[in-house]
Scaffold this active site. Structure first.
Site, PDB file in Angstrom:
ATOM      1  N   TRP A 140       1.797 -16.032   3.658  1.00  0.00           N
ATOM      2  CA  TRP A 140       0.814 -15.491   4.616  1.00  0.00           C
ATOM      3  C   TRP A 140       0.278 -16.605   5.526  1.00  0.00           C
ATOM      4  O   TRP A 140       0.003 -16.389   6.707  1.00  0.00           O
ATOM      5  CB  TRP A 140      -0.344 -14.814   3.861  1.00  0.00           C
ATOM      6  CG  TRP A 140      -1.488 -14.557   4.780  1.00  0.00           C
ATOM      7  CD1 TRP A 140      -1.650 -13.456   5.568  1.00  0.00           C
ATOM      8  CD2 TRP A 140      -2.567 -15.439   5.071  1.00  0.00           C
ATOM      9  NE1 TRP A 140      -2.771 -13.601   6.336  1.00  0.00           N
ATOM     10  CE2 TRP A 140      -3.355 -14.813   6.049  1.00  0.00           C
ATOM     11  CE3 TRP A 140      -2.952 -16.706   4.612  1.00  0.00           C
ATOM     12  CZ2 TRP A 140      -4.513 -15.398   6.574  1.00  0.00           C
ATOM     13  CZ3 TRP A 140      -4.090 -17.295   5.134  1.00  0.00           C
ATOM     14  CH2 TRP A 140      -4.855 -16.636   6.097  1.00  0.00           C
ATOM     15  N   ASP A 188       0.741 -19.368   7.808  1.00  0.00           N
ATOM     16  CA  ASP A 188       1.796 -19.867   8.701  1.00  0.00           C
ATOM     17  C   ASP A 188       2.021 -21.359   8.561  1.00  0.00           C
ATOM     18  O   ASP A 188       3.080 -21.882   8.910  1.00  0.00           O
ATOM     19  CB  ASP A 188       1.383 -19.629  10.163  1.00  0.00           C
ATOM     20  CG  ASP A 188       1.680 -18.223  10.618  1.00  0.00           C
ATOM     21  OD1 ASP A 188       2.600 -17.605  10.060  1.00  0.00           O
ATOM     22  OD2 ASP A 188       0.981 -17.749  11.541  1.00  0.00           O
ATOM     23  N   GLN A 235     -10.688 -14.685  14.455  1.00  0.00           N
ATOM     24  CA  GLN A 235      -9.634 -15.210  13.588  1.00  0.00           C
ATOM     25  C   GLN A 235     -10.177 -16.296  12.653  1.00  0.00           C
ATOM     26  O   GLN A 235      -9.887 -16.324  11.479  1.00  0.00           O
ATOM     27  CB  GLN A 235      -8.487 -15.772  14.419  1.00  0.00           C
ATOM     28  CG  GLN A 235      -7.280 -16.134  13.573  1.00  0.00           C
ATOM     29  CD  GLN A 235      -6.367 -17.115  14.289  1.00  0.00           C
ATOM     30  OE1 GLN A 235      -6.762 -18.228  14.652  1.00  0.00           O
ATOM     31  NE2 GLN A 235      -5.143 -16.697  14.523  1.00  0.00           N
TER      32      GLN A 235
HETATM   33  C1  GLC Z   1      -2.426 -15.875  12.245  1.00  0.00           C
HETATM   34  C2  GLC Z   1      -1.125 -15.104  12.184  1.00  0.00           C
HETATM   35  C3  GLC Z   1      -0.938 -14.481  10.812  1.00  0.00           C
HETATM   36  C4  GLC Z   1      -1.103 -15.499   9.714  1.00  0.00           C
HETATM   37  C5  GLC Z   1      -2.417 -16.239   9.861  1.00  0.00           C
HETATM   38  C6  GLC Z   1      -2.547 -17.375   8.871  1.00  0.00           C
HETATM   39  O1  GLC Z   1      -3.499 -14.999  12.180  1.00  0.00           O
HETATM   40  O2  GLC Z   1      -1.107 -14.087  13.148  1.00  0.00           O
HETATM   41  O3  GLC Z   1       0.351 -13.905  10.705  1.00  0.00           O
HETATM   42  O4  GLC Z   1      -1.040 -14.839   8.486  1.00  0.00           O
HETATM   43  O5  GLC Z   1      -2.510 -16.788  11.165  1.00  0.00           O
HETATM   44  O6  GLC Z   1      -1.648 -18.395   9.110  1.00  0.00           O
END
Ligand code: GLC
Length: 797
Positions: A490, A492, A688
């Protein structure tokens, strides 16, 4: 410090201090056409794809920020003084003019009051039967509050895009000579000559007194949107050209008696002059009112699927309005259109889309199912998902793409498939709970038998697609028997390759739980035996190999070194593995309590839970890119919002309602309305990430709207904190709340029936259902009804 407040009755966020240092955005459109728009009417529109069919242009990440936009100017034709209805772009001193912006459900409203002229501009995109004729309406009202007659000109203005975002931003040698402006049917038209069918129009419900179709003529080469030549001159020049930068600028002169109000409508849409005529006809004043009322009704219905009344005002506000709205926007526009993701990509991120679709099956069932089918098609026969793919390319039977005159190689279906090297270990696993949650919602078990092609070759039933995902993950294990991390899990930035990921192992267990629940509903005995055994083995391995004494390891590098152990000085405690250990049910109770205590001890801040702590400071590519990210930012020790709700779920599963609420409250945007000097982002949208403790700007939130935290926050709060969970054969209401709650109420619509739920907490416990009364009768379970209104009383104790 605050910049606005919530108007719950109108379901609007009101920005009464418009000089916010950051953009506060909203989304217009509920079908194909979309617009992302700021509190100052800056932003852009697109049709279907913000990359391939951009309607209006945006200059992202610039200063002044958020220019250009969908603007309306007013000019006092006696004095020559002019201003805009949104505070920007003219930016009058705020001690001379009053400005306000209101973001609502798929519309935004701008208000100004200057020199006894008040004006309002409402922007929205009507819902269309069949989704044709996409058009954005600017509904403008101007009122003369003075005691003398006033001569006021109204100008609507948009800057058109060259359609392809790349053409807007690079290599102008072709684009500047391919986009032309025309003026026909009293409308400013923009054409991209390469694409005979791709026209845009900007029109009004009036015969314009003057117009401009060329940006430089309207604005002027040494002016900006703040002081366009055309508006200051009081008359537009009538420019059109084959080539150049097309715009739409239309003037309407008004004479207003004292106290008189005028209404002017502008239309921004796709098509030629006839399409503008159609828009005028369909959306005259009465048609516009009808369309706006219809939009309101649409949201009333949608939001009415679940409404809650808890003792927590901001939780109600969030679940009943903003959190749900944000989750809907994510499913609809799937992540690539914002001021951050400026539309440079088209397609679906596998894991993000699957999670978005998992979280609100009751709100957007058709769209969620559409996304799920696209993801099933985006799965390789080997079982993993295509990390990022464009369903249109997969589904393409003949050529339907934009043809660039400068030869840019086009992605074909084959080019989009990728091998194991680029596979993310978690992608396809998210699809399983997403499918199962949607079937629990609809009750349509036949969906499991639907045949869907794989991305590479062959086709299979949905059921077999799910098994392929599970089989892939159960086979991809490293030397400890834990699932491999592959390109990423999950996270990245955690790039373990052949190293092992605790998070994926626990996610695999959770996905198997969902699968088994469905298998039981279908009575598929053979699958139950096989996957129960696999799951048991993985759980045992996790408990043995990943337990570090007080919490769970995040995984192992390819060389077998532990990540996230008590011995580490950086990246010591991680959120993903510890929350998922509990959510999956793989951790035993003692481990669960202990690891979530570690989350509280190491990761809690008043702004939410950090992803890991302390942040990484030593570059280590065996762990991944995370070690190259600034400490306290994004995946390296920021309060990454998306996993925060995992901790709420975990605490609810452990029965600690006050702890879950403490975590919930820390992240809840609505709680931060008065802390805007620190938060610096919309208080109506999860972001985010929020800068973590190891960053100087700790508490600053970034990247609103397009984030998986929204869906997950909604999912965790409604299904685990409030505990309302549809199942295959009944509704569960099993809340986990702070002990001081007396109870709460909720109305949930499900499979044609309405459940009026009243939860009572006379003994002030945090969890535990003592009695259930269904329509006044004591029951073990809440059954599935297909119609009617049913009173459900749940007594905790
Ligand atoms: C961003 C990406 C998501 C990932 C997250 C953590 O939100 O869109 O796919 O899980 O980063 O890296």
């Amino acid at each position: 410090m605050r910049y606005g407040y919530f108007d719950d009755a109108a379901r609007e966020y009101v920005i009464d201090r418009v000089d916010v240092p950051v953009s506060m955005t909203n989304y217009l459109g509920t079908q194909r056409m979309g617009t992302v728009i700021s509190h100052n009417a800056g932003g852009y529109s697109w049709l279907d794809s913000p990359q391939h069919h951009r309607i209006t242009r945006f200059r992202p990440n610039g200063v002044p920020m958020d220019w250009p936009g969908h603007y309306v100017y007013l000019r006092d034709d006696e004095t020559g003084k002019f201003w805009s209805v949104s505070w920007q772009p003219t930016g009058l001193p705020l001690n001379e003019a009053r400005y306000e912006a209101r973001h609502g459900m798929s519309y935004s409203r701008y208000l100004c009051d200057y020199q006894d002229i008040s004006a309002e501009q409402v922007l929205f995109i009507p819902r269309e039967d069949g989704g044709e004729d996409p058009v954005e309406i600017f509904d403008v009202r101007i009122r003369n509050n003075s005691d003398r007659e006033r001569k006021i000109s109204v100008y609507g203005y948009v800057e058109f895009s060259f359609h392809e975002i790349d053409m807007d931003n690079q290599n102008f040698q072709m684009s500047l000579y391919a986009a032309g402006s025309h003026y026909e049917h009293d409308a400013a038209l923009c054409e991209l000559h390469y694409e005979p069918d791709a026209w845009q129009f900007f029109a009004g419900n009036f015969k314009p007194d003057s117009f401009d179709g060329v940006r430089e003529a309207f604005i002027g080469s040494y002016h900006t949107e703040r002081d366009p030549l055309g508006v200051s001159a009081g008359r537009l020049s009538g420019s059109t050209e084959l080539g150049g930068n097309p715009c739409g600028a239309l003037q309407k002169k008004l004479t207003l008696k004292p106290g008189e109000e005028a209404r002017v409508l502008f239309y921004l849409g796709t098509g030629k002059g006839e399409a503008a005529d159609r828009a005028r006809q369909k959306y005259d004043e009465a048609g516009t009112d009808r369309a706006f009322a219809e939009l309101r009704r649409f949201w009333d219905d949608k939001l009415g699927q679940l409404q809650v009344k808890t003792p927590h005002e901001n939780m109600n506000r969030s679940l009943n309005i903003w959190n749900f709205y944000q989750s809907e926007v994510n499913v609809l526009f799937s992540r690539f259109s914002s001021f951050i993701e400026v539309g440079g990509r088209t397609g679906l991120g596998y894991r993000d889309t699957a999670q978005d679709a998992m979280c609100i099956p009751h709100g957007e069932p058709d769209m969620c199912m559409k996304r799920i089918c696209q993801l099933l098609h985006g799965q390789m026969s080997q079982g993993y998902g295509l990390h990022l793919f464009d369903p249109a390319v997969l589904e393409k039977t003949e050529d339907n793409g934009f043809k660039s005159p400068t030869v840019i190689p086009e992605a074909d279906k084959k080019g989009m498939l990728h091998g194991l090297k680029d596979a993310c270990a978690d992608d396809a696993l998210w699809l399983i709970p997403a499918i199962v949650e949607n079937v629990r919602e609809s009750g349509d078990l036949s969906f499991f038998d639907k045949e869907i092609p794989y991305a590479d070759e062959g086709k299979a039933s949905v059921w077999d697609h799910m098994k392929a995902a599970l089989d892939f993950s159960y086979s991809q294990v490293g030397s400890h028997g834990v699932t491999k991390g592959l390109r990423a899990d999950w996270n990245d930035c955690l790039n373990l390759g052949g190293g092992e990921s605790a998070m994926v192992a626990f996610l695999l267990v959770w996905a198997t739980n969902h699968f088994l629940d469905a298998a039981r509903a279908l009575g598929r005995q053979e699958d139950i035996s096989k996957y129960e055994a696999l799951k048991k083995g993985m759980e045992e391995t996790c408990r043995k190999e990943l337990w570090d004494g007080a919490w769970f390891l995040r995984g192992f590098t390819a060389a077998g070194n532990p990540i996230g152990s008590s011995m580490a000085t950086e990246g010591k405690v991680h959120m993903e593995c510890n929350t998922w250990a509990v959510i999956s049910g793989a951790a035993d109770r003692e481990q669960g309590l202990s690891c979530m205590d570690a989350v509280d001890e190491w990761l809690y801040t008043p702004w939410g839970l950090m992803l890991n702590a302390p942040s990484f400071v030593t570059l280590d590519d065996s762990i991944g890119f995370v070690t190259r990210v600034y400490p306290g930012v994004k995946e390296n020790g920021a309060i990454f919002s998306h996993p925060n709700p995992w901790a709420w779920v975990a605490e609810c599963m452990l029965g600690r309602g006050s702890r879950a609420m403490k975590f919930y409250d820390a992240l809840l945007p609505e709680n931060q309305n008065d802390k805007m000097e620190i938060r610096q982002a919309e208080p109506y949208s999860y972001c985010q990430f929020i800068m973590g403790r190891d960053h100087t700007a700790h508490g600053r939130a970034r990247h609103p709207f397009m984030t998986g935290s929204s869906g997950w926050a909604y999912y965790a709060a409604t299904r685990y904190m409030l505990g309302i969970r549809p199942g295959f054969d009944g509704l569960t209401v099993d809340p986990c709340v702070p002990a001081d709650w007396d109870g709460f109420e909720a109305v949930r619509k499900w499979r044609g029936a309405e459940y009026r739920i009243s939860v009572k907490n006379p003994n002030h416990v945090e969890k535990g259902v003592k009695r259930i009364l269904t329509d006044g009768k004591e029951t073990e379970k809440i059954p599935v009804y297909t119609d009617g209104v049913h009173e459900i009383e749940v007594i905790l104790g």
